[in-house]
Design a protein around this motif. Structure first.
Motif, mmCIF file in Angstrom:
data_model
loop_
_atom_site.group_PDB
_atom_site.id
_atom_site.type_symbol
_atom_site.label_atom_id
_atom_site.label_comp_id
_atom_site.label_asym_id
_atom_site.label_seq_id
_atom_site.Cartn_x
_atom_site.Cartn_y
_atom_site.Cartn_z
ATOM 1 N N HIS A 190 -29.476 -34.597 12.401
ATOM 2 C CA HIS A 190 -28.629 -33.799 11.505
ATOM 3 C C HIS A 190 -29.462 -32.694 10.848
ATOM 4 C CE1 HIS A 190 -26.385 -37.827 11.144
ATOM 5 N NE2 HIS A 190 -25.679 -37.058 11.945
ATOM 6 N N LYS A 191 -30.634 -33.059 10.391
ATOM 7 C CA LYS A 191 -31.480 -32.100 9.678
ATOM 8 C C LYS A 191 -31.869 -30.922 10.565
ATOM 9 C CE LYS A 191 -35.775 -31.803 6.986
ATOM 10 N NZ LYS A 191 -36.940 -32.563 6.471
ATOM 11 N N GLU A 192 -32.261 -31.213 11.809
ATOM 12 C CA GLU A 192 -32.654 -30.141 12.739
ATOM 13 C C GLU A 192 -31.503 -29.165 12.969
ATOM 14 O OE1 GLU A 192 -35.864 -32.287 15.740
ATOM 15 O OE2 GLU A 192 -33.726 -32.590 16.057
ATOM 16 N N ILE A 193 -30.314 -29.699 13.202
ATOM 17 C CA ILE A 193 -29.154 -28.845 13.471
ATOM 18 C C ILE A 193 -28.799 -28.017 12.243
ATOM 19 C CG2 ILE A 193 -26.719 -28.803 14.122
ATOM 20 C CD1 ILE A 193 -27.191 -31.469 15.588
ATOM 21 N N LEU A 194 -28.757 -28.679 11.088
ATOM 22 C CA LEU A 194 -28.335 -27.991 9.866
ATOM 23 C C LEU A 194 -29.317 -26.901 9.454
ATOM 24 C CD1 LEU A 194 -27.019 -31.066 7.856
ATOM 25 C CD2 LEU A 194 -25.657 -29.247 8.880
ATOM 26 N N LEU A 195 -30.606 -27.197 9.538
ATOM 27 C CA LEU A 195 -31.602 -26.188 9.158
ATOM 28 C C LEU A 195 -31.605 -25.025 10.140
ATOM 29 C CD1 LEU A 195 -34.634 -28.383 7.993
ATOM 30 C CD2 LEU A 195 -33.053 -27.074 6.575
ATOM 31 N N SER A 196 -31.406 -25.328 11.420
ATOM 32 C CA SER A 196 -31.434 -24.281 12.437
ATOM 33 C C SER A 196 -30.220 -23.360 12.340
ATOM 34 C CB SER A 196 -31.493 -24.906 13.836
ATOM 35 O OG SER A 196 -31.391 -23.931 14.835
ATOM 36 N N ILE A 197 -29.043 -23.928 12.050
ATOM 37 C CA ILE A 197 -27.804 -23.151 12.107
ATOM 38 C C ILE A 197 -27.292 -22.735 10.724
ATOM 39 C CG2 ILE A 197 -25.375 -23.209 12.847
ATOM 40 C CD1 ILE A 197 -26.304 -25.064 15.131
ATOM 41 N N TRP A 198 -27.305 -23.674 9.771
ATOM 42 C CA TRP A 198 -26.833 -23.360 8.425
ATOM 43 C C TRP A 198 -27.951 -22.842 7.517
ATOM 44 C CZ3 TRP A 198 -23.828 -26.673 11.183
ATOM 45 C CH2 TRP A 198 -22.450 -26.626 10.999
ATOM 46 N N GLY A 199 -29.176 -23.215 7.834
ATOM 47 C CA GLY A 199 -30.300 -22.837 6.985
ATOM 48 C C GLY A 199 -30.474 -23.732 5.782
ATOM 49 N N GLY A 200 -29.692 -24.810 5.721
ATOM 50 C CA GLY A 200 -29.803 -25.747 4.605
ATOM 51 C C GLY A 200 -29.231 -27.092 4.976
ATOM 52 N N ASN A 201 -29.775 -28.149 4.408
ATOM 53 C CA ASN A 201 -29.373 -29.512 4.737
ATOM 54 C C ASN A 201 -28.789 -30.173 3.485
ATOM 55 O OD1 ASN A 201 -29.110 -32.083 5.766
ATOM 56 N ND2 ASN A 201 -31.278 -32.607 5.591
ATOM 57 N N HIS A 227 -12.012 -20.076 23.494
ATOM 58 C CA HIS A 227 -12.829 -19.155 22.720
ATOM 59 C C HIS A 227 -13.383 -19.902 21.502
ATOM 60 C CE1 HIS A 227 -11.814 -15.493 24.984
ATOM 61 N NE2 HIS A 227 -10.634 -16.075 25.164
ATOM 62 N N LEU A 228 -14.701 -19.993 21.433
ATOM 63 C CA LEU A 228 -15.370 -20.747 20.378
ATOM 64 C C LEU A 228 -15.605 -19.883 19.144
ATOM 65 C CD1 LEU A 228 -18.134 -22.436 22.581
ATOM 66 C CD2 LEU A 228 -15.906 -23.397 21.964
ATOM 67 N N THR A 229 -15.581 -20.526 17.986
ATOM 68 C CA THR A 229 -15.996 -19.831 16.774
ATOM 69 C C THR A 229 -17.515 -19.660 16.799
ATOM 70 O OG1 THR A 229 -16.377 -21.838 15.491
ATOM 71 C CG2 THR A 229 -14.115 -20.953 15.514
ATOM 72 N N SER A 230 -18.035 -18.852 15.925
ATOM 73 C CA SER A 230 -19.488 -18.630 15.895
ATOM 74 C C SER A 230 -20.241 -19.928 15.653
ATOM 75 C CB SER A 230 -19.842 -17.613 14.805
ATOM 76 O OG SER A 230 -19.308 -16.350 15.123
ATOM 77 N N ARG A 231 -19.736 -20.756 14.725
ATOM 78 C CA ARG A 231 -20.395 -22.027 14.431
ATOM 79 C C ARG A 231 -20.327 -22.975 15.622
ATOM 80 N NH1 ARG A 231 -23.506 -20.736 10.752
ATOM 81 N NH2 ARG A 231 -23.148 -21.202 8.556
ATOM 82 N N GLU A 232 -19.157 -23.085 16.235
ATOM 83 C CA GLU A 232 -19.016 -23.942 17.414
ATOM 84 C C GLU A 232 -19.960 -23.489 18.516
ATOM 85 O OE1 GLU A 232 -14.230 -24.959 16.816
ATOM 86 O OE2 GLU A 232 -14.912 -23.379 18.197
ATOM 87 N N ASN A 233 -20.055 -22.194 18.703
ATOM 88 C CA ASN A 233 -20.917 -21.632 19.736
ATOM 89 C C ASN A 233 -22.387 -21.968 19.478
ATOM 90 O OD1 ASN A 233 -21.036 -19.600 22.096
ATOM 91 N ND2 ASN A 233 -22.532 -18.756 20.672
ATOM 92 N N GLU A 234 -22.824 -21.803 18.243
ATOM 93 C CA GLU A 234 -24.222 -22.066 17.909
ATOM 94 C C GLU A 234 -24.569 -23.545 18.025
ATOM 95 O OE1 GLU A 234 -26.749 -19.834 17.268
ATOM 96 O OE2 GLU A 234 -25.209 -18.518 18.062
ATOM 97 N N ILE A 235 -23.648 -24.401 17.603
ATOM 98 C CA ILE A 235 -23.896 -25.850 17.691
ATOM 99 C C ILE A 235 -23.962 -26.292 19.149
ATOM 100 C CG2 ILE A 235 -22.962 -28.140 17.186
ATOM 101 C CD1 ILE A 235 -21.682 -26.851 14.664
ATOM 102 N N LEU A 236 -23.006 -25.823 19.956
ATOM 103 C CA LEU A 236 -23.011 -26.206 21.372
ATOM 104 C C LEU A 236 -24.256 -25.690 22.066
ATOM 105 C CD1 LEU A 236 -21.620 -27.588 23.704
ATOM 106 C CD2 LEU A 236 -20.301 -25.501 24.114
ATOM 107 N N LYS A 237 -24.664 -24.470 21.752
ATOM 108 C CA LYS A 237 -25.876 -23.918 22.366
ATOM 109 C C LYS A 237 -27.099 -24.752 21.982
ATOM 110 C CE LYS A 237 -27.360 -19.852 20.989
ATOM 111 N NZ LYS A 237 -27.474 -18.379 20.838
ATOM 112 N N PHE A 238 -27.169 -25.177 20.728
ATOM 113 C CA PHE A 238 -28.286 -26.014 20.276
ATOM 114 C C PHE A 238 -28.300 -27.339 21.046
ATOM 115 C CE2 PHE A 238 -30.592 -28.973 17.671
ATOM 116 C CZ PHE A 238 -31.581 -28.218 17.048
ATOM 117 N N LEU A 239 -27.124 -27.973 21.173
ATOM 118 C CA LEU A 239 -27.047 -29.250 21.878
ATOM 119 C C LEU A 239 -27.378 -29.106 23.360
ATOM 120 C CD1 LEU A 239 -23.777 -30.725 20.288
ATOM 121 C CD2 LEU A 239 -26.136 -31.396 19.802
ATOM 122 N N VAL A 240 -26.907 -28.009 23.970
ATOM 123 C CA VAL A 240 -27.173 -27.780 25.394
ATOM 124 C C VAL A 240 -28.659 -27.595 25.643
ATOM 125 C CG1 VAL A 240 -26.836 -26.166 27.307
ATOM 126 C CG2 VAL A 240 -24.888 -26.856 25.915
#
Length: 234
Positions: A179-190, A157-170
């Motif tokens: 790094h910037k693409e992932i952080l802006l997409s999921i965290w909203g800040g780099n 069972h993934l946490t929300s952050r783990e789930n969003e990161i894995l979905k982005f990578l998939v």
């Protein structure tokens, strides 16, 4: 092949371009062959293609420049590089521009067809999976709707952050995700602290996926991560 895949081949070498276009058509693809990057962009404006095959070393506009322009105007159009440039820095640059594959010349035509077929099949499968939220990830099944990653009857069972990161990578598998693409997409800040958090979550995901050796989250130093899924070429 009922619905023939349409391929745009961008290759300035007249002999190789002719041979590849003829061979791919024999194998059931609809091929448009052009010898210039600018003409290729014009073709993309007026036609729909399933895949673009790019040579890197071309006059006037090289393949890397063309790929960059494609990412701005045709970001959903998958492409691969077919080139004699085989240095690691060139390969990484190709993936950083969004290439789905990077094939080095000289290449066996049969291997090229197999790779194209695998890629297009995978893309079609991914498109179907995106709509359902369920992804076949190597030997794993990833359900992004209920945040689970399953392997051989065992479920993580993934946490929300783990789930969003894995979905982005998939969704960007076999491509460099900065790094910037992932952080802006999921965290909203780099920023520094978000970067540290990202590294921790990537470590978790690597541990979850370590039962399948064909799956690797590769670190490209100072740039980002690639979820690498190895296809077995028979």
């Amino acid at each position: 092949m009922k619905n023939k895949f349409k391929i745009l081949l961008v290759e300035d070498d007249s002999t190789l371009g002719y041979l590849l276009s003829e061979y791919l058509q024999i194998k059931g693809f609809v091929v448009t062959w052009v010898q210039d990057g600018k003409f290729a962009l014009n073709k993309m404006e007026s036609n729909i293609y399933d895949l673009v095959i790019l040579d890197v070393m071309m006059p006037e506009m090289d393949g890397f420049t063309l790929a960059s322009k494609m990412q701005n105007k045709f970001s959903d159009l998958p492409f691969i590089f077919l080139t004699a440039k085989s240095l690691k820095i060139d390969v990484l640059k190709g993936f950083s521009l969004g290439a789905m594959d990077y094939l080095k010349k000289p290449i066996d035509e049969e291997e090229l067809v197999i790779r194209i077929q695998k890629l297009l099949s995978r893309l079609r499968q991914t498109n179907n999976q995106v709509s359902s939220g369920i992804y076949n990830l190597g030997r794993y099944s990833f359900n992004s709707l209920n945040h689970t990653l399953s392997y051989n009857g065992q479920t993580i069972h993934l946490t929300s952050r783990e789930n969003e990161i894995l979905k982005f990578l998939v969704r960007h598998k076999n491509q460099l995700c900065s790094h910037k693409e992932i952080l802006l997409s999921i965290w909203g800040g780099n920023d520094y602290f978000n970067q540290k958090s990202l590294n921790v979550f990537i470590t978790h995901l690597r541990k979850y996926l370590d039962k399948d050796p064909s799956l690797k989250i590769k670190n490209v130093h100072g740039q980002g991560f690639i979820l690498k899924i190895e296809d077995k070429i028979p």
